[in-house]
Design an enzyme around this catalytic site. Structure first.
Site, PDB file in Angstrom:
ATOM      1  N   THR A  20      52.073 -28.895 -26.067  1.00 39.32           N
ATOM      2  CA  THR A  20      52.397 -29.034 -24.639  1.00 39.32           C
ATOM      3  C   THR A  20      51.160 -29.077 -23.742  1.00 39.32           C
ATOM      4  O   THR A  20      50.166 -28.398 -24.002  1.00 39.32           O
ATOM      5  CB  THR A  20      53.307 -27.862 -24.191  1.00 39.32           C
ATOM      6  N   LYS A  71      67.377 -28.170 -23.517  1.00 36.85           N
ATOM      7  CA  LYS A  71      67.635 -28.417 -22.092  1.00 36.85           C
ATOM      8  C   LYS A  71      69.123 -28.326 -21.717  1.00 36.85           C
ATOM      9  O   LYS A  71      69.447 -28.047 -20.566  1.00 36.85           O
ATOM     10  CB  LYS A  71      67.080 -29.789 -21.683  1.00 36.85           C
ATOM     11  N   ASP A 107      62.609 -32.734 -13.854  1.00 44.07           N
ATOM     12  CA  ASP A 107      62.164 -33.970 -14.516  1.00 44.07           C
ATOM     13  C   ASP A 107      62.457 -35.181 -13.634  1.00 44.07           C
ATOM     14  O   ASP A 107      61.631 -36.076 -13.468  1.00 44.07           O
ATOM     15  CB  ASP A 107      62.917 -34.183 -15.839  1.00 44.07           C
ATOM     16  N   GLY A 134      68.622 -38.495 -23.498  1.00 38.65           N
ATOM     17  CA  GLY A 134      68.574 -37.457 -22.475  1.00 38.65           C
ATOM     18  C   GLY A 134      67.751 -37.868 -21.262  1.00 38.65           C
ATOM     19  O   GLY A 134      68.186 -37.687 -20.110  1.00 38.65           O
ATOM     20  N   ASN A 155      70.629 -50.345 -24.491  1.00 40.82           N
ATOM     21  CA  ASN A 155      70.424 -49.371 -25.562  1.00 40.82           C
ATOM     22  C   ASN A 155      70.781 -49.974 -26.908  1.00 40.82           C
ATOM     23  O   ASN A 155      71.619 -50.866 -26.999  1.00 40.82           O
ATOM     24  CB  ASN A 155      71.291 -48.126 -25.310  1.00 40.82           C
ATOM     25  N   GLY A 250      53.850 -42.222 -18.467  1.00 38.57           N
ATOM     26  CA  GLY A 250      54.675 -41.108 -17.995  1.00 38.57           C
ATOM     27  C   GLY A 250      53.915 -39.836 -17.653  1.00 38.57           C
ATOM     28  O   GLY A 250      54.548 -38.806 -17.414  1.00 38.57           O
TER      29      GLY A 250
HETATM   30  P1  NAP Z   1      66.477 -39.017 -26.997  1.00 43.46           P
HETATM   31  O1  NAP Z   1      67.522 -38.294 -26.235  1.00 43.46           O
HETATM   32  O2  NAP Z   1      66.272 -38.717 -28.438  1.00 43.46           O
HETATM   33  O3  NAP Z   1      66.790 -40.607 -26.840  1.00 43.46           O
HETATM   34  C1  NAP Z   1      66.070 -41.549 -27.592  1.00 43.46           C
HETATM   35  C2  NAP Z   1      66.365 -42.955 -27.069  1.00 43.46           C
HETATM   36  O4  NAP Z   1      65.507 -43.885 -27.804  1.00 43.46           O
HETATM   37  C3  NAP Z   1      67.796 -43.440 -27.314  1.00 43.46           C
HETATM   38  O5  NAP Z   1      68.166 -44.330 -26.288  1.00 43.46           O
HETATM   39  C4  NAP Z   1      67.671 -44.168 -28.658  1.00 43.46           C
HETATM   40  O6  NAP Z   1      68.665 -45.163 -28.867  1.00 43.46           O
HETATM   41  C5  NAP Z   1      66.333 -44.833 -28.481  1.00 43.46           C
HETATM   42  N1  NAP Z   1      65.719 -45.171 -29.772  1.00 43.46           N
HETATM   43  C6  NAP Z   1      65.161 -44.323 -30.667  1.00 43.46           C
HETATM   44  N2  NAP Z   1      64.688 -45.000 -31.727  1.00 43.46           N
HETATM   45  C7  NAP Z   1      64.968 -46.311 -31.506  1.00 43.46           C
HETATM   46  C8  NAP Z   1      64.732 -47.521 -32.226  1.00 43.46           C
HETATM   47  N3  NAP Z   1      64.088 -47.512 -33.401  1.00 43.46           N
HETATM   48  N4  NAP Z   1      65.131 -48.701 -31.684  1.00 43.46           N
HETATM   49  C9  NAP Z   1      65.757 -48.726 -30.491  1.00 43.46           C
HETATM   50  N5  NAP Z   1      66.015 -47.621 -29.748  1.00 43.46           N
HETATM   51  C10 NAP Z   1      65.631 -46.424 -30.250  1.00 43.46           C
HETATM   52  O7  NAP Z   1      65.028 -38.823 -26.325  1.00 43.46           O
HETATM   53  P2  NAP Z   1      64.697 -38.473 -24.803  1.00 43.46           P
HETATM   54  O8  NAP Z   1      64.608 -37.011 -24.637  1.00 43.46           O
HETATM   55  O9  NAP Z   1      65.616 -39.239 -23.917  1.00 43.46           O
HETATM   56  O10 NAP Z   1      63.191 -39.032 -24.662  1.00 43.46           O
HETATM   57  C11 NAP Z   1      62.916 -40.426 -24.644  1.00 43.46           C
HETATM   58  C12 NAP Z   1      61.440 -40.654 -24.348  1.00 43.46           C
HETATM   59  O11 NAP Z   1      61.090 -40.192 -23.042  1.00 43.46           O
HETATM   60  C13 NAP Z   1      60.528 -39.912 -25.334  1.00 43.46           C
HETATM   61  O12 NAP Z   1      59.537 -40.798 -25.756  1.00 43.46           O
HETATM   62  C14 NAP Z   1      59.931 -38.796 -24.502  1.00 43.46           C
HETATM   63  O13 NAP Z   1      58.604 -38.503 -24.918  1.00 43.46           O
HETATM   64  C15 NAP Z   1      59.922 -39.391 -23.100  1.00 43.46           C
HETATM   65  N6  NAP Z   1      59.972 -38.352 -22.035  1.00 43.46           N
HETATM   66  C16 NAP Z   1      58.903 -38.239 -21.197  1.00 43.46           C
HETATM   67  C17 NAP Z   1      58.930 -37.273 -20.189  1.00 43.46           C
HETATM   68  C18 NAP Z   1      57.744 -37.141 -19.242  1.00 43.46           C
HETATM   69  O14 NAP Z   1      57.618 -36.111 -18.568  1.00 43.46           O
HETATM   70  N7  NAP Z   1      56.887 -38.115 -19.147  1.00 43.46           N
HETATM   71  C19 NAP Z   1      60.037 -36.426 -20.037  1.00 43.46           C
HETATM   72  C20 NAP Z   1      61.128 -36.592 -20.915  1.00 43.46           C
HETATM   73  C21 NAP Z   1      61.070 -37.557 -21.919  1.00 43.46           C
HETATM   74  P3  NAP Z   1      70.062 -44.800 -29.601  1.00 43.46           P
HETATM   75  O15 NAP Z   1      70.931 -44.178 -28.536  1.00 43.46           O
HETATM   76  O16 NAP Z   1      70.565 -46.099 -30.083  1.00 43.46           O
HETATM   77  O17 NAP Z   1      69.738 -43.833 -30.707  1.00 43.46           O
END
Ligand code: NAP
Length: 296
Positions: A20, A71, A107, A134, A155, A250
């Site tokens: 982190t 979360k 967030d 999420g 998606n 991000g």
């Molecule tokens: P999550 O709930 O696990 O969701 C993952 C997403 O990615 C889903 O839409 C999933 O699609 C898609 N995905 C995963 N593998 C894939 C693939 N091979 N091909 C196509 N789609 C794929 O994760 P999350 O918590 O939402 O986080 C998503 C991203 O945001 C992460 O990279 C995280 O590091 C980033 N993030 C950044 C911040 C920041 O402060 N900058 C905060 C939060 C999150 P499916 O639904 O089809 O599985």
């Protein structure tokens, strides 16, 4: 800063928490603003969130951040919840309140502040949102609340995008989110779009991947905002820039979600100068000296 009998403690619960950047945010702000406060990460094992929150309460911790995978689970441990966090169904910040903690979601507001700081607007915009996990769910909510005209939510799994779209449209009373299968992106009408990359595709170590590769997609994008900040410049960002768009990572979203949490814990307003000083330290920690937009 001298740690003494009056030092207040804040921290992060999640699993894992080893990588982190949040301690940099809060300990830098405490140092610059002269607050007697320390921030530490606390790894919490699966199934022990309620114990962790009760322990934090017993130890009189000023506040906690909550990260993956807790979360949503943490909501059951709260005394109160902010209306926005309730609607999003995810809490990333706990603030001490009479006899327990109140949950917030910083967030989403963090992403909004990050966008505003780069001059990006959501009001009246046509947005393409990649992902329905999420983070994307919170972004979808943000877009509607801030007045986006239309959001194409793409998606890999259409059912998930449909479920998020139905929920957000219903809760906000506006029919703005249009769910779509990722590979059907060519069906999006011609135009100039703000694209927000909210999938985990491109995240280190798989840095050579982008969730969409087609040139025809990037020709529609005038600004691309990737929620990922590791790598510093994702393949999605490179593709946006290669087609003449501006591209952002991000890290500022992470910065501002922390800044807003700090403001809630301490009842203060963080200046842009202090936020920038924190951002510079985070960048240094990631080994970066150049802003991704400097070359866009
Ligand atoms: P999550 O709930 O696990 O969701 C993952 C997403 O990615 C889903 O839409 C999933 O699609 C898609 N995905 C995963 N593998 C894939 C693939 N091979 N091909 C196509 N789609 C794929 O994760 P999350 O918590 O939402 O986080 C998503 C991203 O945001 C992460 O990279 C995280 O590091 C980033 N993030 C950044 C911040 C920041 O402060 N900058 C905060 C939060 C999150 P499916 O639904 O089809 O599985």
């Amino acid at each position: 800063m001298e740690i003494n009998g009056r030092t207040r403690t804040c921290g992060l619960i999640g699993n894992p928490v080893e990588h982190t950047l949040s301690p940099i945010i809060h300990n830098t702000l405490a140092e610059r603003m002269g607050h007697n406060l320390v921030y530490v990460p606390f790894p919490v094992e699966e199934g022990r969130v309620a114990e962790a929150v009760a322990g934090a309460r017993a130890l009189h911790l000023l506040g906690l951040n909550v990260t993956v995978p807790y979360k949503s689970e943490v909501i059951a441990c709260l005394r109160e919840i902010d209306a926005l966090a309730q609607n999003i169904g995810a809490v990333n910040t706990l603030v001490e309140c009479g006899g327990g903690y109140k949950g917030y979601n910083t967030d989403m507001e963090g992403l909004y502040r990050a966008m505003r700081s780069e001059g990006i607007r959501l009001e009246g915009e046509s947005v393409i949102l990649l992902g329905a996990g999420g983070a994307a769910r919170a972004v979808a909510y943000l877009c509607v609340v801030k007045g986006a005209e239309r959001v194409w939510m793409l998606n890999r799994t259409l059912e998930k995008a449909r479920a998020v779209a139905d929920e957000v449209n219903e809760k906000t009373g506006r029919d703005v989110i249009c769910p779509m299968r990722m590979e059907d992106h060519h069906e999006i009408p011609a135009g100039r779009y703000l694209a927000i990359q909210g999938t985990s595709v491109g995240l280190a170590p798989r840095t050579e991947e982008a969730v969409i590769e087609d040139d025809s997609f990037y020709e529609k994008v005038y600004t691309g905002f990737d929620l990922i900040y590791n790598p510093w410049e994702t393949r999605f960002m490179r593709l946006v820039a290669a087609h003449g768009g501006r591209a952002y990572n991000g890290l500022k979203m992470l910065l501002y979600q922390g800044v807003i949490a700090y403001e809630l814990w301490n009842g203060v307003q963080v200046s842009e100068e202090d936020a920038q000083a924190v951002y510079d330290r985070m960048r240094e920690r990631l080994g970066q000296t150049e802003n991704p937009t400097d070359r866009a």
